[in-house]
Design a protein around this motif. Structure first.
Motif, PDB file in Angstrom:
ATOM      1  N   ARG A 234       0.742  -1.374   0.062  1.00 26.48           N
ATOM      2  CA  ARG A 234       0.031   0.027   0.044  1.00 26.48           C
ATOM      3  C   ARG A 234       0.863   1.361   0.003  1.00 26.48           C
ATOM      4  O   ARG A 234       0.593   2.351  -0.429  1.00 26.48           O
ATOM      5  CB  ARG A 234      -1.038   0.003   1.304  1.00 26.48           C
ATOM      6  CG  ARG A 234      -1.752   1.209   1.356  1.00 26.48           C
ATOM      7  CD  ARG A 234      -2.866   1.358   0.238  1.00 26.48           C
ATOM      8  NE  ARG A 234      -3.629   2.481   0.653  1.00 26.48           N
ATOM      9  CZ  ARG A 234      -3.497   3.863   0.548  1.00 26.48           C
ATOM     10  NH1 ARG A 234      -2.440   4.218  -0.091  1.00 26.48           N
ATOM     11  NH2 ARG A 234      -4.371   4.724   0.648  1.00 26.48           N
ATOM     12  N   GLY A 235       2.004   1.240   0.791  1.00 23.74           N
ATOM     13  CA  GLY A 235       3.044   2.268   0.842  1.00 23.74           C
ATOM     14  C   GLY A 235       3.852   2.303  -0.464  1.00 23.74           C
ATOM     15  O   GLY A 235       4.742   3.085  -0.503  1.00 23.74           O
ATOM     16  N   GLY A 236       3.966   1.546  -1.270  1.00 28.47           N
ATOM     17  CA  GLY A 236       5.065   1.316  -2.279  1.00 28.47           C
ATOM     18  C   GLY A 236       4.528   1.946  -3.864  1.00 28.47           C
ATOM     19  O   GLY A 236       3.381   2.196  -3.749  1.00 28.47           O
ATOM     20  N   TYR A 237       5.242   1.707  -4.505  1.00 29.77           N
ATOM     21  CA  TYR A 237       4.867   2.054  -5.837  1.00 29.77           C
ATOM     22  C   TYR A 237       4.015   1.280  -6.486  1.00 29.77           C
ATOM     23  O   TYR A 237       4.084  -0.257  -6.190  1.00 29.77           O
ATOM     24  CB  TYR A 237       6.245   2.344  -6.941  1.00 29.77           C
ATOM     25  CG  TYR A 237       6.974   3.561  -6.546  1.00 29.77           C
ATOM     26  CD1 TYR A 237       6.830   4.852  -6.897  1.00 29.77           C
ATOM     27  CD2 TYR A 237       7.986   3.368  -5.531  1.00 29.77           C
ATOM     28  CE1 TYR A 237       7.630   5.684  -6.761  1.00 29.77           C
ATOM     29  CE2 TYR A 237       8.753   4.486  -5.226  1.00 29.77           C
ATOM     30  CZ  TYR A 237       8.545   5.711  -5.962  1.00 29.77           C
ATOM     31  OH  TYR A 237       9.093   6.761  -5.505  1.00 29.77           O
ATOM     32  N   TYR A 255       4.112   2.326   6.209  1.00 31.41           N
ATOM     33  CA  TYR A 255       5.528   1.885   6.586  1.00 31.41           C
ATOM     34  C   TYR A 255       5.290   1.801   8.163  1.00 31.41           C
ATOM     35  O   TYR A 255       6.093   0.866   8.681  1.00 31.41           O
ATOM     36  CB  TYR A 255       6.401   2.834   6.120  1.00 31.41           C
ATOM     37  CG  TYR A 255       7.044   2.223   4.914  1.00 31.41           C
ATOM     38  CD1 TYR A 255       8.313   1.781   4.742  1.00 31.41           C
ATOM     39  CD2 TYR A 255       6.292   2.546   3.676  1.00 31.41           C
ATOM     40  CE1 TYR A 255       8.811   1.290   3.416  1.00 31.41           C
ATOM     41  CE2 TYR A 255       6.737   2.132   2.312  1.00 31.41           C
ATOM     42  CZ  TYR A 255       7.840   1.643   2.236  1.00 31.41           C
ATOM     43  OH  TYR A 255       8.607   1.173   0.902  1.00 31.41           O
ATOM     44  N   THR A 256       4.579   2.595   8.779  1.00 31.52           N
ATOM     45  CA  THR A 256       4.523   2.505  10.202  1.00 31.52           C
ATOM     46  C   THR A 256       3.747   1.606  10.603  1.00 31.52           C
ATOM     47  O   THR A 256       4.157   0.786  11.632  1.00 31.52           O
ATOM     48  CB  THR A 256       3.672   3.955  10.725  1.00 31.52           C
ATOM     49  OG1 THR A 256       4.526   5.049  10.334  1.00 31.52           O
ATOM     50  CG2 THR A 256       3.573   3.896  12.201  1.00 31.52           C
ATOM     51  N   ILE A 257       2.512   1.086   9.998  1.00 33.39           N
ATOM     52  CA  ILE A 257       1.915  -0.159  10.296  1.00 33.39           C
ATOM     53  C   ILE A 257       2.652  -1.339   9.848  1.00 33.39           C
ATOM     54  O   ILE A 257       2.690  -2.173  10.876  1.00 33.39           O
ATOM     55  CB  ILE A 257       0.565  -0.010   9.130  1.00 33.39           C
ATOM     56  CG1 ILE A 257      -0.420   0.843   9.574  1.00 33.39           C
ATOM     57  CG2 ILE A 257      -0.090  -1.346   9.302  1.00 33.39           C
ATOM     58  CD1 ILE A 257      -1.594   0.890   8.517  1.00 33.39           C
ATOM     59  N   ALA A 258       3.565  -1.435   8.858  1.00 35.70           N
ATOM     60  CA  ALA A 258       4.566  -2.532   8.678  1.00 35.70           C
ATOM     61  C   ALA A 258       5.432  -2.588   9.797  1.00 35.70           C
ATOM     62  O   ALA A 258       5.764  -3.816  10.241  1.00 35.70           O
ATOM     63  CB  ALA A 258       4.964  -2.524   7.324  1.00 35.70           C
ATOM     64  N   ARG A 259       5.999  -1.460  10.105  1.00 38.24           N
ATOM     65  CA  ARG A 259       7.120  -1.316  11.261  1.00 38.24           C
ATOM     66  C   ARG A 259       6.432  -1.989  12.630  1.00 38.24           C
ATOM     67  O   ARG A 259       7.031  -2.708  13.233  1.00 38.24           O
ATOM     68  CB  ARG A 259       7.530  -0.116  11.379  1.00 38.24           C
ATOM     69  CG  ARG A 259       9.039   0.218  12.322  1.00 38.24           C
ATOM     70  CD  ARG A 259       8.769   0.561  13.643  1.00 38.24           C
ATOM     71  NE  ARG A 259       7.594   1.433  13.935  1.00 38.24           N
ATOM     72  CZ  ARG A 259       8.029   2.777  13.922  1.00 38.24           C
ATOM     73  NH1 ARG A 259       9.202   3.075  13.560  1.00 38.24           N
ATOM     74  NH2 ARG A 259       7.002   3.511  14.032  1.00 38.24           N
ATOM     75  N   ARG A 480       6.970  -2.857  -6.059  1.00 37.12           N
ATOM     76  CA  ARG A 480       6.694  -1.882  -4.994  1.00 37.12           C
ATOM     77  C   ARG A 480       7.858  -0.720  -4.793  1.00 37.12           C
ATOM     78  O   ARG A 480       7.581   0.234  -4.160  1.00 37.12           O
ATOM     79  CB  ARG A 480       5.980  -2.777  -3.750  1.00 37.12           C
ATOM     80  CG  ARG A 480       7.609  -3.227  -2.740  1.00 37.12           C
ATOM     81  CD  ARG A 480       6.949  -4.024  -1.970  1.00 37.12           C
ATOM     82  NE  ARG A 480       7.727  -4.656  -0.769  1.00 37.12           N
ATOM     83  CZ  ARG A 480       8.660  -4.110   0.105  1.00 37.12           C
ATOM     84  NH1 ARG A 480       8.642  -3.048   0.282  1.00 37.12           N
ATOM     85  NH2 ARG A 480       9.589  -5.114   0.646  1.00 37.12           N
ATOM     86  N   TRP A 481       8.815  -1.377  -5.258  1.00 42.61           N
ATOM     87  CA  TRP A 481      10.126  -0.172  -5.376  1.00 42.61           C
ATOM     88  C   TRP A 481      10.135   0.629  -6.611  1.00 42.61           C
ATOM     89  O   TRP A 481      11.069   1.386  -6.628  1.00 42.61           O
ATOM     90  CB  TRP A 481      11.656  -1.003  -4.863  1.00 42.61           C
ATOM     91  CG  TRP A 481      11.622  -1.624  -3.528  1.00 42.61           C
ATOM     92  CD1 TRP A 481      11.068  -0.934  -2.193  1.00 42.61           C
ATOM     93  CD2 TRP A 481      12.367  -2.843  -3.131  1.00 42.61           C
ATOM     94  NE1 TRP A 481      11.352  -1.925  -1.252  1.00 42.61           N
ATOM     95  CE2 TRP A 481      12.081  -3.052  -1.855  1.00 42.61           C
ATOM     96  CE3 TRP A 481      12.861  -3.564  -3.949  1.00 42.61           C
ATOM     97  CZ2 TRP A 481      12.527  -4.157  -1.282  1.00 42.61           C
ATOM     98  CZ3 TRP A 481      13.443  -4.724  -3.290  1.00 42.61           C
ATOM     99  CH2 TRP A 481      13.233  -4.928  -1.740  1.00 42.61           C
ATOM    100  N   ASN A 482       9.487   0.110  -7.585  1.00 48.71           N
ATOM    101  CA  ASN A 482       9.815   0.913  -8.884  1.00 48.71           C
ATOM    102  C   ASN A 482      11.270   0.416  -9.352  1.00 48.71           C
ATOM    103  O   ASN A 482      11.811   1.376 -10.096  1.00 48.71           O
ATOM    104  CB  ASN A 482       9.476   2.334  -8.883  1.00 48.71           C
ATOM    105  CG  ASN A 482       9.427   2.752 -10.180  1.00 48.71           C
ATOM    106  OD1 ASN A 482       8.998   2.015 -11.294  1.00 48.71           O
ATOM    107  ND2 ASN A 482       9.458   4.101 -10.448  1.00 48.71           N
ATOM    108  N   LEU A 483      11.731  -0.500  -9.260  1.00 48.99           N
ATOM    109  CA  LEU A 483      12.882  -1.299  -9.611  1.00 48.99           C
ATOM    110  C   LEU A 483      12.887  -2.126 -10.525  1.00 48.99           C
ATOM    111  O   LEU A 483      13.998  -2.646 -11.172  1.00 48.99           O
ATOM    112  CB  LEU A 483      13.876  -1.476  -8.513  1.00 48.99           C
ATOM    113  CG  LEU A 483      14.195  -0.482  -7.455  1.00 48.99           C
ATOM    114  CD1 LEU A 483      15.014  -1.091  -6.420  1.00 48.99           C
ATOM    115  CD2 LEU A 483      15.032   0.639  -8.211  1.00 48.99           C
ATOM    116  N   LEU A 484      11.663  -2.885 -11.173  1.00 49.04           N
ATOM    117  CA  LEU A 484      11.875  -3.781 -11.923  1.00 49.04           C
ATOM    118  C   LEU A 484      12.591  -3.874 -13.377  1.00 49.04           C
ATOM    119  O   LEU A 484      13.272  -4.350 -13.619  1.00 49.04           O
ATOM    120  CB  LEU A 484      10.136  -4.537 -12.210  1.00 49.04           C
ATOM    121  CG  LEU A 484      10.361  -5.757 -13.092  1.00 49.04           C
ATOM    122  CD1 LEU A 484      10.972  -7.052 -12.427  1.00 49.04           C
ATOM    123  CD2 LEU A 484       8.702  -6.068 -13.143  1.00 49.04           C
ATOM    124  N   ALA A 485      12.205  -2.584 -13.854  1.00 48.90           N
ATOM    125  CA  ALA A 485      12.766  -2.465 -15.278  1.00 48.90           C
ATOM    126  C   ALA A 485      14.179  -2.085 -15.039  1.00 48.90           C
ATOM    127  O   ALA A 485      15.295  -2.657 -15.982  1.00 48.90           O
ATOM    128  CB  ALA A 485      11.920  -1.206 -15.849  1.00 48.90           C
TER     129      ALA A 485
END
Length: 605
Positions: A234-237, A255-259, A480-485
């Motif tokens: 939910r908090g990612g790209y 990210y607070t929920i996850a932490r 979710r990090w927008n790093l796949l490409a």
């Protein structure tokens, strides 16, 4: 009393199937029935339990985590590639050439919605049962647990739908309550928010694993870990309808929920903690032994190979194993990339668990060496199965692992770093706990953990890469990090460098020499007599005399082989990936036809 599923699924009656489908393991075995109305299904604890078993059932099988969702959907990525030449099936998924007629995207889509429909019925009906509030303490406790399980299962179904298709129709009530079965797409953010709230409720209803008999049923730790995972999504790209990868401005809330979820789990080490041996996690899975440390928080039960479900781990993936061997047929469906093999340090114990470099080609049971472009997965290998399962049986019976405690530690580290503008002492400790387990016996070689926000994030990205190979996580992390490409292109470059033995890969041998020592492989490494010595990290060492040794192409294989779509490995990898399109699957043609133009297709299709 019968009601139809969502219009784009089948016309089968949802009540009738609740109790007649096969299930997970012995605890889920139910006597087949004919048809049941709502009042009968939810007439008591036993029947309500059977109804929830029917929800679990939609995790399993050929169109579920038995093979399609677990082993087709996560590839191609920077860890592995689907083997063979492109088709309108699993290889079309892997190469990102997704046609609307591809049954491998249509059938799991329908199964996931069958799971949603069954869960919706249980979520609606269980709290309405008189026993839910007025039964004995034991009846109320069990019904509350069942309600929590149904909420958690629905959350898992929706997570899978969203991360593959994006904004999807999201009914939260059973089909018979809906005036229009062809409901439109729902914004994924609101769907995520709903299931995050549901999981917070489920946590209050579910028992800890130590409070109930061990089986694959969901317990409190599973709901907490799943809530943390969904919060990071939910908090990612994500790819939005405008064709852009975007992250919402309020991402730190999630990210607070996850932490916080991870911190709460980390405080309950008597319930869940790391198995001290990375290999033993998977030895337990392949011997149908429950993990004593509770590192596996959530898994999909497959019946232990007793015919209840279709679990193809070890048959589709793993090393190539001949049917005439003692192990039975299996392996080869996924190639683990050379760049992934060389991402591991030489003393990282995860490498030889996650990746296999051997095959068993015939009835002699003697292993032979694979070439560098032919490496396979290892965690669910068939030759580790206890008891062995010879022959051509497809259902090897392994459970698919969804979430482990090492994921909790690394999610905590990632979220803590993001929220504090850099790694705290607690984030570093969580990160290093995972890393030290991987370097068991060589903990002094884990290196220095970065102290900057960017450096620590990069370290977490890499550690998750190494820790979760072939667990269906990497591609979706990169999304979710927008790093796949970016990582796909980086991987193509690295494979070419390994081929040419240049740059950071100048040490890679062009050839390796080996022979059999009994059924096992022994390598030639500078004349060493140590059977555990390996040749991967130094230029070619040729024995003299060469008699008795076999030579296998290593880096050389990448220079000559054209095994993927008749192309070199680096060119075949994710061959048709298009940034701004391929991050999501399309809705299949039959679904679009059923909607008669009222369902908006994903961008680029």
């Amino acid at each position: 009393m019968q009601h139809k599923y969502l219009g784009f699924l089948t016309g089968a009656a949802c009540i009738a199937v609740l109790l007649i489908l096969p299930a997970c393991k012995k605890w889920t075995e139910v006597k087949p029935g004919s048809q049941y109305n709502i009042d009968e299904v939810f007439s008591g604890v036993a029947n309500a339990t059977s109804a929830v078993i029917g929800v679990y059932d939609e995790l399993q099988g050929d169109a579920g985590y038995g093979i399609r969702i677990s082993m087709y959907y996560p590839y191609d990525s920077d860890e592995g590639i689907v083997s063979g030449n492109i088709d309108n099936g699993r290889r079309g998924i892997g190469r990102y050439q997704l046609l609307l007629t591809n049954a491998e995207i249509a059938n799991p889509f329908r199964q996931l919605y069958r799971g949603v429909e069954k869960a919706n019925l249980c979520i609606e009906q269980i709290p309405l049962m008189p026993l839910y509030n007025n039964g004995t303490d034991e009846e109320k406790k069990e019904l509350h647990r069942l309600y929590g399980e149904a909420l958690t299962l629905r959350a898992q179904f929706y997570l899978e739908l969203i991360r593959n298709w994006g904004d999807v129709p999201a009914p939260m009530t059973p089909a018979y309550r809906q005036s229009d079965l062809f409901i439109g797409r729902n914004d994924r953010d609101s769907t995520y928010d709903k299931i995050l709230a549901d999981l917070a409720t489920a946590e209050t209803l579910l028992p800890w694993r130590s409070e109930v008999p061990r089986n694959e049923r969901i317990t409190k730790g599973a709901a907490m870990a799943l809530r943390a995972r969904i919060a990071l999504y939910r908090g990612g790209y994500a790819l939005r309808q405008n064709g852009q990868m975007e992250r919402r401005s309020d991402y730190k809330k999630y990210y607070t929920i996850a932490r916080d979820e991870c911190a709460a789990l980390m405080a309950k080490r008597e319930e869940h903690t790391l198995n001290p041996s990375f290999e033993n996690i998977w030895r337990n899975v392949t011997s149908f032994t429950y993990d004593p440390q509770g590192e596996i928080l959530f898994e999909v039960g497959a019946g232990g190979g007793n015919g209840n479900s279709d679990s193809r781990m070890g048959n589709y993936d793993g090393p190539n194993v001949n049917a005439a061997s003692r192990y039975g047929a299996g392996g080869g469906g996924i190639i683990m990339l050379p760049s992934y093999f060389y991402a591991f340090d030489s003393v990282d114990t995860r490498r030889d668990v996650t990746i296999t470099s051997y095959q068993v080609p015939d009835a002699t049971n003697i292993k032979s060496q694979r070439r560098l472009g032919e490496l396979n997965t290892g965690k669910y290998r068939r030759d580790w199965r206890v008891p062995l399962l010879p022959g051509n049986v497809l259902n090897v019976g392994y459970n698919w692992v969804l979430i482990r405690f090492s994921d909790v530690l690394l999610m905590f580290a990632e979220a803590e770093n993001e929220l504090n503008g850099g790694p705290t002492a607690a984030a570093i400790a969580a990160f290093e706990e995972v890393r030290k387990r991987a370097y068991k016996g060589n903990e002094d070689k884990i290196g220095v953990t970065p102290a900057t926000k960017e450096g620590f994030f990069d370290a977490v990205v890499n550690e998750r890469y190494l820790e979760f190979g072939h667990e269906g996580i990497r591609k979706f992390d990169l999304l979710r990090w927008n790093l796949l490409a970016e990582k796909l292109e980086e991987t193509r470059t690295k494979i070419q460098q390994i081929r040419d033995r240049t740059g950071a890969y100048s040490f890679v041998p062009q050839y390796i020499y080996w022979k059999n020592n009994g059924e096992e492989i022994q390598y030639y490494v500078n004349g060493s007599t140590d059977p555990a010595a390996v040749p991967w990290y130094q230029p070619t060492q040729a024995p003299d005399p060469i008699t008795g040794w076999k030579r296998t192409d290593w880096a050389q294989h990448l220079a000559v082989a054209k095994a993927i779509d008749n192309l070199p490995l680096w060119q075949g990898l994710a061959r048709f990936f298009v940034h701004g399109k391929s991050e999501l699957f399309p809705f299949d043609q039959a679904t679009l036809d059923a909607y008669q133009g009222r369902l908006l297709q994903n961008p680029g299709y």
